[in-house]
Scaffold this motif. Structure first.
Motif, PDB file in Angstrom:
ATOM      1  N   TYR A  88       7.453 -10.128   0.545  1.00 30.40           N
ATOM      2  CA  TYR A  88       6.895  -8.869   1.036  1.00 30.40           C
ATOM      3  C   TYR A  88       7.879  -8.166   1.948  1.00 30.40           C
ATOM      4  N   CYS A  89       7.581  -6.914   2.207  1.00 25.74           N
ATOM      5  CA  CYS A  89       8.390  -6.099   3.112  1.00 25.74           C
ATOM      6  C   CYS A  89       7.915  -6.344   4.534  1.00 25.74           C
ATOM      7  N   THR A  90       8.885  -6.618   5.437  1.00 20.99           N
ATOM      8  CA  THR A  90       8.531  -6.980   6.807  1.00 20.99           C
ATOM      9  C   THR A  90       8.648  -5.812   7.786  1.00 20.99           C
ATOM     10  N   ASP A  91       8.997  -4.643   7.295  1.00 19.29           N
ATOM     11  CA  ASP A  91       9.173  -3.503   8.194  1.00 19.29           C
ATOM     12  C   ASP A  91       8.175  -2.425   7.785  1.00 19.29           C
ATOM     13  N   PHE A  92       7.310  -2.060   8.690  1.00 19.18           N
ATOM     14  CA  PHE A  92       6.211  -1.152   8.329  1.00 19.18           C
ATOM     15  C   PHE A  92       6.775   0.224   7.950  1.00 19.18           C
ATOM     16  N   CYS A  93       6.879   0.470   6.639  1.00 20.19           N
ATOM     17  CA  CYS A  93       7.687   1.580   6.156  1.00 20.19           C
ATOM     18  C   CYS A  93       6.875   2.775   5.675  1.00 20.19           C
ATOM     19  N   SER A  94       5.603   2.586   5.395  1.00 24.66           N
ATOM     20  CA  SER A  94       4.828   3.679   4.812  1.00 24.66           C
ATOM     21  C   SER A  94       3.354   3.312   4.887  1.00 24.66           C
ATOM     22  N   LEU A 123       1.571   2.647   2.532  1.00 25.72           N
ATOM     23  CA  LEU A 123       1.317   1.579   1.566  1.00 25.72           C
ATOM     24  C   LEU A 123       2.265   0.391   1.764  1.00 25.72           C
ATOM     25  N   HIS A 124       2.715   0.252   3.009  1.00 21.20           N
ATOM     26  CA  HIS A 124       3.601  -0.873   3.336  1.00 21.20           C
ATOM     27  C   HIS A 124       2.931  -2.210   3.010  1.00 21.20           C
ATOM     28  N   GLN A 125       1.647  -2.325   3.273  1.00 24.56           N
ATOM     29  CA  GLN A 125       0.975  -3.604   3.014  1.00 24.56           C
ATOM     30  C   GLN A 125       0.977  -3.931   1.522  1.00 24.56           C
ATOM     31  N   GLU A 126       1.086  -2.903   0.688  1.00 25.49           N
ATOM     32  CA  GLU A 126       1.123  -3.121  -0.761  1.00 25.49           C
ATOM     33  C   GLU A 126       2.525  -3.514  -1.231  1.00 25.49           C
ATOM     34  N   MET A 127       3.484  -3.442  -0.327  1.00 25.09           N
ATOM     35  CA  MET A 127       4.862  -3.701  -0.734  1.00 25.09           C
ATOM     36  C   MET A 127       5.090  -5.219  -0.782  1.00 25.09           C
ATOM     37  N   GLN A 128       4.720  -5.807  -1.915  1.00 25.51           N
ATOM     38  CA  GLN A 128       4.718  -7.259  -2.058  1.00 25.51           C
ATOM     39  C   GLN A 128       5.014  -7.628  -3.499  1.00 25.51           C
ATOM     40  N   PRO A 179      14.186   1.760   7.037  1.00 19.90           N
ATOM     41  CA  PRO A 179      14.565   0.434   6.573  1.00 19.90           C
ATOM     42  C   PRO A 179      13.408  -0.229   5.831  1.00 19.90           C
ATOM     43  N   HIS A 180      13.735  -1.186   4.991  1.00 21.12           N
ATOM     44  CA  HIS A 180      12.731  -2.096   4.455  1.00 21.12           C
ATOM     45  C   HIS A 180      13.137  -3.500   4.864  1.00 21.12           C
ATOM     46  N   GLY A 181      12.146  -4.388   4.828  1.00 19.83           N
ATOM     47  CA  GLY A 181      12.419  -5.792   5.117  1.00 19.83           C
ATOM     48  C   GLY A 181      12.188  -6.615   3.863  1.00 19.83           C
TER      49      GLY A 181
HETATM   50 CU1  CUA Z   1       9.044  -1.383   2.870  1.00 23.32          CU
HETATM   51 CU2  CUA Z   1       7.408  -1.957   4.410  1.00 23.32          CU
END
Ligand code: CUA
Ligand code: K7E
Length: 682
Positions: free
Chosen positions: A623-629, A631-636, A587-589
């Protein structure tokens, strides 16, 4: 718990119940350690090694949290909290545009409820693992969950009802789910004096059909009964298939101070409803059409919930349909009513009774044939107690509430006041064993324990009070479940575990029935949401007046677009985010600074929509609220909000913008060309 203290505590216990208090078993002597699960092998019996699966899925109602908790048994591990009647920020349920309509009712948007009784769908009287139904109490509703997705798919409001407690209790092949009103009310609602309770109020029972292919519910008919409080229900099975049983209290018809006024009579009633007879009467046109407005909320195959409004119901009265309803006198203010696996015994939990009464279905049939009546209640024949009773369990304990069965001829009844589970025999109604619960057990549950074929290995006690059982957590303590091994002659307590909300009832089935059927992702190619985009190329931002639609994608580890300008204060910005992943458990947030809504959680292949009305200028990150990868922190990304009067054009950084920009540039150029022609300045 020693028997010798019971006579002394009985009176105190009654008083405690009448005072609304709960007597805990704190004063009882501790039974031997082995019975309490303190011996070493109890741990081994509930230990599910890392990476191993539990044997059962158990579905616990959340009580006042309005949701369903899914636990594994025997470990007691919480697997999922499935939102039903209440908004849930964990996954945006009731916050996203697609799911908000699930909370529509004739009273408006009602994003919470009190949910008590999960019921698994059944085929031939056995849980089949297709759906789970659960009742909403305060705003009368029945919900249906799909067990391939563990999501709520449908919520049907019940009109002419209040406190939908005796619900949903499926019939043997899930022909119907039922809904009995706990609080009798004027039906239809109108402005009358409460003093006119007896004449003006009704106790409506509702039967809703369940489509065997789709699961879709529809109100088939309602039955108007005297204004009692219809508390719990269970359907007949086997020989008693075609009947449903509802307990009632307040047959005194008090309209105030029920703790006293509804405890006057020695016996109240179980209402025995012949729903096959009801079907005949409806077919013969004996039901009266009555207007009623109620919401029917259904999740579409495009993932969007919609509300249809019901406009009327068909109402049967026992007078218009002889043979429809009978009352079985039952001591005293009965709560639970449970039918044994053979379908012959109907067991009541008379919470103020000193015995557990067991009615016989075959005796009931004979009593009806013989007209062994003891008068009537507003035209409904009251059967003679002695004519229907098969036996009474003597000295069972205090405050019997609910009974489940192990499929080996034994019944297990929860004792709220004396805090114990009592095992008794269906052969002679003799008590065989008792085990303490900690404390004040409400419902108990055996997997399949209200069906024709219980998996009688474990019993769960669902306790109201935990006091000294866990580390204290301020004024509010967890409710709890306790797991007993019931495979032997004597029950053995194996495990305590805290629960979410206040589980009233629970249901469980072997994991093997549903675990292979789990949906792993939504198909992106079959995503029918009108704002879904299936590729980054197709993402776009469109303005129509003060409304901006952002069709956005998310994939590890970026959003497209992630730079948006040209939004104005006061715009309604719809973020339609599609998760492009086609992989299980990715999932992504989505959350944006300043939004006063929960964030979204997007399953693979799914589109969900969050509306944001920016109230101030600025540049706001999302930003994405679900730790997905990694590079999740870059998902913004950023979205710029300009003043209301701004004329800054929409601009975003996805491939579609290039096309839009070129089109606009072209339009602008031809505009200039026009000027050239007419102005002739160049
Ligand atoms: Cu998509 Cu974290
Ligand atoms: Cu007994 Cu609502 Cu079924 Cu609680 S109910 S315990």
């Amino acid at each position: 718990m020693s028997r010798s203290i019971r006579p002394r505590t009985r009176r105190a216990a009654w008083l405690a119940l009448i005072a609304g208090g709960a007597l805990t078993a704190a004063g009882c002597g501790r039974a031997d350690a082995a019975r309490l699960g303190e011996a070493g092998d109890a741990a081994a019996k509930v230990y599910v090694a890392p990476g191993k699966y539990d044997e059962f899925y158990a579905f616990f109602s959340g009580g006042f949290d309005g949701q369903v908790g899914v636990y594994g048994l025997p470990s007691g591990r919480l697997l999922k909290h499935v939102p039903v009647f209440a908004q849930n920020p964990e996954n945006g349920w009731g916050y996203s545009e697609q799911t908000k309509p699930m909370m529509n009712t004739s009273y408006g948007f009602v994003p919470w409820d009190d949910a008590h009784h999960p019921q698994l769908s059944q085929t031939a009287g056995v849980p089949d693992g297709r759906w789970l139904f659960i009742n909403g109490n305060n705003t009368p509703r029945i919900a249906r969950l799909d067990l391939t997705r563990f999501e709520t798919e449908e919520i049907l409001e019940i009109p002419n009802s209040a406190g939908n407690h005796s619900s949903p209790f499926v019939t043997e092949n899930t022909e119907y789910v039922v809904a009995g009103t706990r609080f009798s009310v004027p039906a239809p609602q109108r402005d009358v004096s409460i003093d006119d309770y007896k004449e003006a109020f009704s106790g409506m029972l509702t039967f809703a059909t369940v489509d065997s292919a789709t699961g879709h519910m529809a109100i088939a008919f309602q039955i108007r009964l005297p204004a009692f409080d219809y508390d719990l229900s269970h359907a007949g099975k086997g020989p008693s298939h075609g009947w449903s049983f509802f307990t009632s209290y307040n047959s005194e018809q008090g309209d105030t101070k029920l703790e006293v006024n509804a405890s006057q009579r020695d016996k109240d009633y179980i209402a025995a409803i012949n729903w096959k007879r009801a079907e005949q009467c409806v077919a013969e046109g004996k039901a009266a059409a009555q207007p009623a407005r109620y919401a029917h909320n259904l999740m579409g195959d495009d993932g969007i919930a919609r509300t249809e409004w019901g406009t009327g119901v068909r109402v049967l009265t026992p007078a218009a349909c002889p043979g429809l309803a009978y009352y079985l006198p039952t001591p005293k203010s009965p709560h639970g009513v449970d039918v044994d696996p053979t379908g012959e015994y109907i067991v009541a939990g008379g919470k103020l009774a000193t015995v557990i009464p067991v009615h016989s279905f075959s005796k009931m049939q004979k009593a009806i044939a013989d007209q062994a009546f003891d008068g009537e209640e507003q035209g409904i024949p009251v059967l003679k107690y002695q004519a229907t009773i098969a036996g009474e369990v003597q000295n069972p304990g205090l405050g019997p509430l609910h009974t489940e069965f192990d499929g080996r001829g034994n019944a297990y009844t929860s004792m709220f006041l004396s805090s114990e589970i009592v095992k008794w025999s269906l052969k002679d109604f003799k008590v065989l064993d008792r085990a303490p619960s900690y404390y004040s057990v409400g419902h108990l549950m055996i997997p399949g324990g209200d069906s024709r074929k219980p998996w009688g290995k474990y019993a769960i006690a669902l306790n109201k009070i935990t006091k000294d059982r866990y580390l204290p957590t301020g004024p509010e303590l967890a409710q709890s479940a306790q797991l007993y091994d019931i495979s032997g002659d004597r029950m053995r307590l194996l495990l305590d575990f805290p629960t979410i909300g206040e589980p009233h009832y629970a249901q469980a089935l072997p994991a093997s029935l549903i675990k292979e059927r789990q949906l792993k992702m939504y198909s992106l190619m079959q995503n029918k949401d009108p704002y879904a985009v299936r590729s980054e190329k197709a993402t776009k931002v469109e303005r129509s007046g003060g409304v901006v639609h952002v069709s956005m994608t998310s994939v590890r580890s970026h959003f497209m677009p992630d730079k948006i300008e040209g939004i104005r204060v006061g715009d309604s910005v719809y973020f339609h985010v599609t998760n492009l992943e086609q992989d299980w458990d990715v999932p992504h947030g989505f959350a944006v600074l300043g939004a006063n809504n929960a964030e979204l959680l997007l399953m693979p292949g799914q589109t969900r929509t969050l509306v944001w009305v920016p109230g101030q200028v600025g540049v706001f990150p999302f930003y994405c609220t679900d730790f997905c990868s990694a590079l999740h922190q870059e998902m913004q990304g950023y979205i710029r909000v300009s003043p209301k009067s701004s004329s800054i054009a929409l601009k975003w950084n996805s491939p579609s913008y290039q096309a839009v920009a070129e089109r606009d540039e072209h339009a602008e150029r031809s505009d200039h060309d026009d000027h050239d022609e007419h102005g002739g300045k160049r």
